[in-house]
Design a protein around this motif. Structure first.
Motif, PDB file in Angstrom:
ATOM      1  N   GLU A 168       9.756  -1.166   3.703  1.00  0.00           N
ATOM      2  CA  GLU A 168       9.161  -0.485   2.557  1.00  0.00           C
ATOM      3  C   GLU A 168       9.992  -0.675   1.293  1.00  0.00           C
ATOM      4  OE1 GLU A 168       7.693   1.458   6.235  1.00  0.00           O
ATOM      5  OE2 GLU A 168       9.709   1.043   5.480  1.00  0.00           O
ATOM      6  N   SER A 199       1.442  -5.182   4.120  1.00  0.00           N
ATOM      7  CA  SER A 199       0.400  -5.124   5.139  1.00  0.00           C
ATOM      8  C   SER A 199       0.873  -5.592   6.505  1.00  0.00           C
ATOM      9  CB  SER A 199      -0.804  -5.966   4.703  1.00  0.00           C
ATOM     10  OG  SER A 199      -0.412  -7.321   4.511  1.00  0.00           O
ATOM     11  N   ALA A 234       0.849  -1.189   0.000  1.00  0.00           N
ATOM     12  CA  ALA A 234       0.000   0.000   0.000  1.00  0.00           C
ATOM     13  C   ALA A 234       0.885   1.239   0.000  1.00  0.00           C
ATOM     14  CB  ALA A 234      -0.910  -0.003   1.223  1.00  0.00           C
ATOM     15  N   LYS A 235       0.467   2.264  -0.744  1.00  0.00           N
ATOM     16  CA  LYS A 235       1.187   3.530  -0.714  1.00  0.00           C
ATOM     17  C   LYS A 235       1.053   4.144   0.675  1.00  0.00           C
ATOM     18  CE  LYS A 235       0.359   4.807  -5.564  1.00  0.00           C
ATOM     19  NZ  LYS A 235      -0.236   5.841  -6.448  1.00  0.00           N
ATOM     20  N   VAL A 236       2.184   4.524   1.252  1.00  0.00           N
ATOM     21  CA  VAL A 236       2.152   5.109   2.602  1.00  0.00           C
ATOM     22  C   VAL A 236       2.805   6.486   2.664  1.00  0.00           C
ATOM     23  CG1 VAL A 236       2.005   2.910   3.812  1.00  0.00           C
ATOM     24  CG2 VAL A 236       4.256   3.828   3.234  1.00  0.00           C
ATOM     25  N   GLY A 237       3.403   6.932   1.581  1.00  0.00           N
ATOM     26  CA  GLY A 237       4.038   8.246   1.588  1.00  0.00           C
ATOM     27  C   GLY A 237       4.492   8.640   0.199  1.00  0.00           C
ATOM     28  N   GLU A 238       4.418   9.918  -0.107  1.00  0.00           N
ATOM     29  CA  GLU A 238       4.836  10.397  -1.429  1.00  0.00           C
ATOM     30  C   GLU A 238       5.284  11.847  -1.305  1.00  0.00           C
ATOM     31  OE1 GLU A 238       2.931  11.097  -5.909  1.00  0.00           O
ATOM     32  OE2 GLU A 238       1.879   9.856  -4.426  1.00  0.00           O
ATOM     33  N   PHE A 243       6.032   2.308  -0.523  1.00  0.00           N
ATOM     34  CA  PHE A 243       5.026   1.258  -0.439  1.00  0.00           C
ATOM     35  C   PHE A 243       5.383   0.344   0.732  1.00  0.00           C
ATOM     36  CE2 PHE A 243       5.010   2.692  -4.773  1.00  0.00           C
ATOM     37  CZ  PHE A 243       3.702   2.582  -5.211  1.00  0.00           C
ATOM     38  N   ARG A 244       4.390   0.056   1.572  1.00  0.00           N
ATOM     39  CA  ARG A 244       4.627  -0.793   2.742  1.00  0.00           C
ATOM     40  C   ARG A 244       3.738  -2.035   2.661  1.00  0.00           C
ATOM     41  NH1 ARG A 244       3.582   2.487   7.679  1.00  0.00           N
ATOM     42  NH2 ARG A 244       5.657   3.332   7.207  1.00  0.00           N
ATOM     43  N   GLN A 286       0.382  -0.231  -9.459  1.00  0.00           N
ATOM     44  CA  GLN A 286      -0.242   0.832  -8.670  1.00  0.00           C
ATOM     45  C   GLN A 286       0.071   2.219  -9.203  1.00  0.00           C
ATOM     46  OE1 GLN A 286      -0.477   0.703  -4.431  1.00  0.00           O
ATOM     47  NE2 GLN A 286      -0.247  -1.523  -4.316  1.00  0.00           N
ATOM     48  N   GLY A 345       3.525  -4.647   7.905  1.00  0.00           N
ATOM     49  CA  GLY A 345       4.338  -3.599   8.501  1.00  0.00           C
ATOM     50  C   GLY A 345       5.820  -3.776   8.269  1.00  0.00           C
TER      51      GLY A 345
END
Length: 381
Positions: free
Chosen positions: A218, A213, A190-194, A210-211, A326, A215
């Motif tokens: 990345e 699920s 999942a995208k977690v920062g940009e 991207f991380r 993605q 945890g």
């Protein structure tokens, strides 16, 4: 809440719902030198990472198991010890009596100080999906030497195993969950920062993190320029290399490839560099340093990995394919010299419409490394 008050069936359910939480916890236990229970159907095995062994931990393991331990290791490592033929998979080595921790480490680690090996009673091939195979896979996920001490838990049914494990404060993890973990978590990115991050020679650059699920670590997409979603994207898949990327090590060409790819993508207008958290071809930084030491003793880069019990290349490319999808691409012009990357992306549903050569000059320190990649790994240099 203490583990002794947690229903272990709830832990298994948590794994099914989140795709890897139980394995992530098991990985942490393995790295700390804690034993845990690996279950495959009706069979349950007590397992402990060999790298974390001490005499005290081994004594506790034997007390918990109520029997002498076996050693689960890769067939590749076992064959180098004269304990079977080379090939994929895992073997279970039965030993005479209760060996000391150091002697078990000697079997697993080619760099361990010489010692008298324990008497081997039998070597048995583990089934691909059984608990012994999963214990070795968990050691790999933990970036430890791929070997584990195991012992079958002689309880009648799964409820007894759960009650016993709860009393002893032991985590239970399913073998299938461990074996599915690398691909399963990669499919759940999942995208977690940009953010916009101007780079030298590529000022119009965005970095997307991207991380998975569970945890875990990345993976990074470095998007340069504005790629046209209607055209195949120019892409480079780059596995992290602390020594080459950050320290400019001369033992490899990774730093040159990383910075060279950024420059070339910028010069061509747009593209993406996918930076995968798969240090040392997937074996981790510590094991890569061990491989370097073996190379200094005369092994090439492929044989050093095999000496440690790993495959020549432990990487997977599902994370790269998932990141590409993605950000909106399923066709690439791939910057690589490695034909296996082209094949692997195809298996992941990404069409490689063109291979773009990505070659840099050698130096006195990496000539043998590059030659081995060409001769043994098929790199087109």
């Amino acid at each position: 809440m203490p583990l002794s008050r947690v229903r272990l069936s709830d832990i298994a359910a948590a794994h099914r719902g989140t795709g890897g939480i139980a394995v992530d916890r098991a990985t942490a236990d393995f790295r700390r030198g804690e034993p845990l229970v690996v279950r495959d159907g009706d069979r349950a095995v007590l397992a402990l990472a060999v790298e974390a062994l001490s005499d005290e931990r081994l004594a506790r393991f034997v007390r918990l198991a109520g029997s002498s331990p076996s050693l689960a290791m890769t067939s590749r490592r076992a064959s180098l010890l004269g304990l079977g033929s080379d090939g994929p998979g895992v073997v279970r080595v039965s030993l005479s009596g209760t060996p000391v921790a150091q002697r078990l480490r000697d079997l697993a680690d080619p760099l361990s100080a010489p010692a008298i090996a324990p008497t081997v009673v039998a070597v048995t091939a583990a089934r691909p999906l059984d608990a012994d195979s999963a214990a070795v896979a968990l050691a790999k996920i933990a970036r430890l030497l791929p070997a584990a001490v195991t012992a079958t838990i002689g309880l009648i049914d799964s409820r007894q195993v759960e009650d016993w494990a709860r009393l002893e404060g032991l985590l239970i993890v399913e073998a299938a969950a461990i074996l599915d973990y690398p691909v399963d978590t990669a499919r759940r990115l999942a995208k977690v920062g940009e953010a916009r991050v101007p780079l030298a020679g590529a000022e119009n650059t965005r970095i997307i993190a991207f991380r998975p699920s569970d945890g875990g670590l990345e993976h990074i997409a470095i998007v340069i320029g504005t790629p046209d979603p209607s055209e195949p994207i120019l892409a480079r898949i780059h596995s992290e290399c602390f020594t080459g990327d950050l320290l400019a090590s001369l033992r490899c060409d990774c730093g040159d490839q990383l910075r060279g790819a950024i420059r070339e993508i910028a010069q061509r207008g747009a593209g993406v560099l996918l930076y995968l958290a798969q240090e040392g071809r997937g074996i981790g930084l510590v094991n890569k340093l061990r491989a370097y030491q073996l190379q200094d003793e005369g092994f090439d880069t492929v044989d050093a990995n095999l000496q440690l019990g790993f495959d020549a290349d432990e990487r997977i490319y599902v994370p790269a394919a998932e990141m590409l999808r993605q950000i909106g691409f399923d066709r690439v012009r791939l910057m690589t010299n490695n034909p296996l990357k082209v094949e692997a992306l195809g298996h992941c549903g990404i069409a490689v419409v063109e291979r773009v050569a990505h070659i840099f000059p050698s130096n006195d320190h990496n000539e043998n490394y590059l030659r081995t990649k060409a001769v043994k790994s098929g790199h087109m240099l």
